[in-house]
Design a protein around this motif. Sequence first.
Motif, PDB file in Angstrom:
ATOM      1  N   LEU A  71     -32.572  48.328 -40.713  1.00 20.43           N
ATOM      2  CA  LEU A  71     -32.350  49.853 -40.965  1.00 20.43           C
ATOM      3  C   LEU A  71     -32.394  50.721 -39.323  1.00 20.43           C
ATOM      4  O   LEU A  71     -31.655  51.748 -39.539  1.00 20.43           O
ATOM      5  CB  LEU A  71     -33.553  50.051 -41.737  1.00 20.43           C
ATOM      6  CG  LEU A  71     -33.624  50.097 -43.014  1.00 20.43           C
ATOM      7  CD1 LEU A  71     -34.712  50.195 -43.708  1.00 20.43           C
ATOM      8  CD2 LEU A  71     -32.478  50.365 -43.595  1.00 20.43           C
ATOM      9  N   GLU A  72     -33.030  50.291 -38.433  1.00 18.94           N
ATOM     10  CA  GLU A  72     -32.914  50.681 -37.036  1.00 18.94           C
ATOM     11  C   GLU A  72     -31.630  50.859 -36.339  1.00 18.94           C
ATOM     12  O   GLU A  72     -31.318  51.594 -35.884  1.00 18.94           O
ATOM     13  CB  GLU A  72     -34.084  50.089 -36.205  1.00 18.94           C
ATOM     14  CG  GLU A  72     -34.340  51.036 -34.942  1.00 18.94           C
ATOM     15  CD  GLU A  72     -34.902  52.150 -35.212  1.00 18.94           C
ATOM     16  OE1 GLU A  72     -34.614  53.040 -34.297  1.00 18.94           O
ATOM     17  OE2 GLU A  72     -35.718  52.491 -36.039  1.00 18.94           O
ATOM     18  N   ALA A  73     -31.200  49.718 -36.675  1.00 20.80           N
ATOM     19  CA  ALA A  73     -29.697  49.646 -36.084  1.00 20.80           C
ATOM     20  C   ALA A  73     -28.655  50.559 -36.791  1.00 20.80           C
ATOM     21  O   ALA A  73     -27.775  51.095 -36.321  1.00 20.80           O
ATOM     22  CB  ALA A  73     -29.174  48.079 -36.126  1.00 20.80           C
ATOM     23  N   GLU A  74     -28.894  50.639 -38.246  1.00 22.26           N
ATOM     24  CA  GLU A  74     -28.012  51.516 -38.955  1.00 22.26           C
ATOM     25  C   GLU A  74     -28.239  52.928 -38.753  1.00 22.26           C
ATOM     26  O   GLU A  74     -27.174  53.829 -38.623  1.00 22.26           O
ATOM     27  CB  GLU A  74     -28.326  51.223 -40.567  1.00 22.26           C
ATOM     28  CG  GLU A  74     -27.883  49.895 -41.098  1.00 22.26           C
ATOM     29  CD  GLU A  74     -26.262  49.849 -41.229  1.00 22.26           C
ATOM     30  OE1 GLU A  74     -25.735  50.857 -41.683  1.00 22.26           O
ATOM     31  OE2 GLU A  74     -25.724  49.054 -40.701  1.00 22.26           O
ATOM     32  N   LYS A  75     -29.358  53.244 -38.340  1.00 21.63           N
ATOM     33  CA  LYS A  75     -29.625  54.857 -37.839  1.00 21.63           C
ATOM     34  C   LYS A  75     -28.684  55.424 -36.715  1.00 21.63           C
ATOM     35  O   LYS A  75     -28.502  56.409 -36.618  1.00 21.63           O
ATOM     36  CB  LYS A  75     -31.120  54.920 -37.621  1.00 21.63           C
ATOM     37  CG  LYS A  75     -32.071  55.537 -38.670  1.00 21.63           C
ATOM     38  CD  LYS A  75     -33.311  55.901 -38.154  1.00 21.63           C
ATOM     39  CE  LYS A  75     -34.150  54.956 -37.533  1.00 21.63           C
ATOM     40  NZ  LYS A  75     -35.509  55.485 -37.196  1.00 21.63           N
ATOM     41  N   HIS A  76     -28.588  54.242 -35.960  1.00 18.83           N
ATOM     42  CA  HIS A  76     -27.907  54.601 -34.514  1.00 18.83           C
ATOM     43  C   HIS A  76     -26.387  54.442 -34.728  1.00 18.83           C
ATOM     44  O   HIS A  76     -25.608  54.887 -33.695  1.00 18.83           O
ATOM     45  CB  HIS A  76     -28.321  53.875 -33.363  1.00 18.83           C
ATOM     46  CG  HIS A  76     -29.706  54.120 -33.155  1.00 18.83           C
ATOM     47  ND1 HIS A  76     -30.350  55.384 -32.904  1.00 18.83           N
ATOM     48  CD2 HIS A  76     -31.023  53.156 -33.606  1.00 18.83           C
ATOM     49  CE1 HIS A  76     -31.761  55.163 -32.681  1.00 18.83           C
ATOM     50  NE2 HIS A  76     -32.187  54.064 -33.264  1.00 18.83           N
ATOM     51  N   GLN A  77     -25.776  53.978 -35.911  1.00 21.00           N
ATOM     52  CA  GLN A  77     -24.356  53.904 -35.901  1.00 21.00           C
ATOM     53  C   GLN A  77     -23.791  55.386 -36.721  1.00 21.00           C
ATOM     54  O   GLN A  77     -24.412  56.080 -37.499  1.00 21.00           O
ATOM     55  CB  GLN A  77     -23.973  52.661 -36.955  1.00 21.00           C
ATOM     56  CG  GLN A  77     -24.174  51.603 -36.283  1.00 21.00           C
ATOM     57  CD  GLN A  77     -23.868  50.337 -37.203  1.00 21.00           C
ATOM     58  OE1 GLN A  77     -23.244  50.546 -38.126  1.00 21.00           O
ATOM     59  NE2 GLN A  77     -23.833  49.065 -36.583  1.00 21.00           N
ATOM     60  N   LYS A  78     -22.598  55.831 -36.174  1.00 19.25           N
ATOM     61  CA  LYS A  78     -21.923  56.612 -36.864  1.00 19.25           C
ATOM     62  C   LYS A  78     -21.447  56.288 -38.145  1.00 19.25           C
ATOM     63  O   LYS A  78     -20.906  55.325 -37.917  1.00 19.25           O
ATOM     64  CB  LYS A  78     -20.671  57.464 -35.598  1.00 19.25           C
ATOM     65  CG  LYS A  78     -21.442  57.783 -34.538  1.00 19.25           C
ATOM     66  CD  LYS A  78     -21.852  59.356 -34.795  1.00 19.25           C
ATOM     67  CE  LYS A  78     -22.201  59.732 -33.335  1.00 19.25           C
ATOM     68  NZ  LYS A  78     -23.233  60.768 -33.437  1.00 19.25           N
ATOM     69  N   PRO A  79     -21.557  57.129 -39.159  1.00 17.12           N
ATOM     70  CA  PRO A  79     -20.836  56.807 -40.407  1.00 17.12           C
ATOM     71  C   PRO A  79     -19.253  56.675 -40.234  1.00 17.12           C
ATOM     72  O   PRO A  79     -18.693  57.468 -39.639  1.00 17.12           O
ATOM     73  CB  PRO A  79     -21.025  57.964 -41.319  1.00 17.12           C
ATOM     74  CG  PRO A  79     -21.788  59.178 -40.545  1.00 17.12           C
ATOM     75  CD  PRO A  79     -22.005  58.416 -39.314  1.00 17.12           C
TER      76      PRO A  79
END
Length: 137
Positions: A71-79
């Motif tokens: 979830l932490e890694a997903e937070k920093h990715q652009k959609p």
Amino acid sequence: LASEAVAKQCSDGMRGKCRLIDRVLVPGSREPLELYCIDLEYMQLQVEVEDTPQKLGTFGAKMRMKARQYLEAEKHQKPQLDITDVFDHDEDIQAMRRNYTVEFFHVFRMGYLNYAEGEWTVAQRFLSQAYAMGVKS
């Protein structure tokens, strides 16, 4: 239901899928707040039932840590997903929006504009017609 502030954050394509349904005066505010909805009729979906339920593993400390890291890694990715494209092509969303035709939106808008101008009798006629058009299930 979405506020004007949320609708303004949407892309032009998604904002076009939002339907203005009211303007309300919030206590303490001088300007009316516009309220929007996105029309989706969930009863149009068919529920798929699995014959054999899948067994879930135990969700211990190790799995919680992996989930937090993911979830932490997903937070920093652009959609990478264009939600307007999903709305236009997803089969489930298309099924949920099937009853909401261009004619429905025109009739509702006529009703809303009359409502906003205080023309209650005319507004009721258009809004009742729009309701009947949207409720087909």
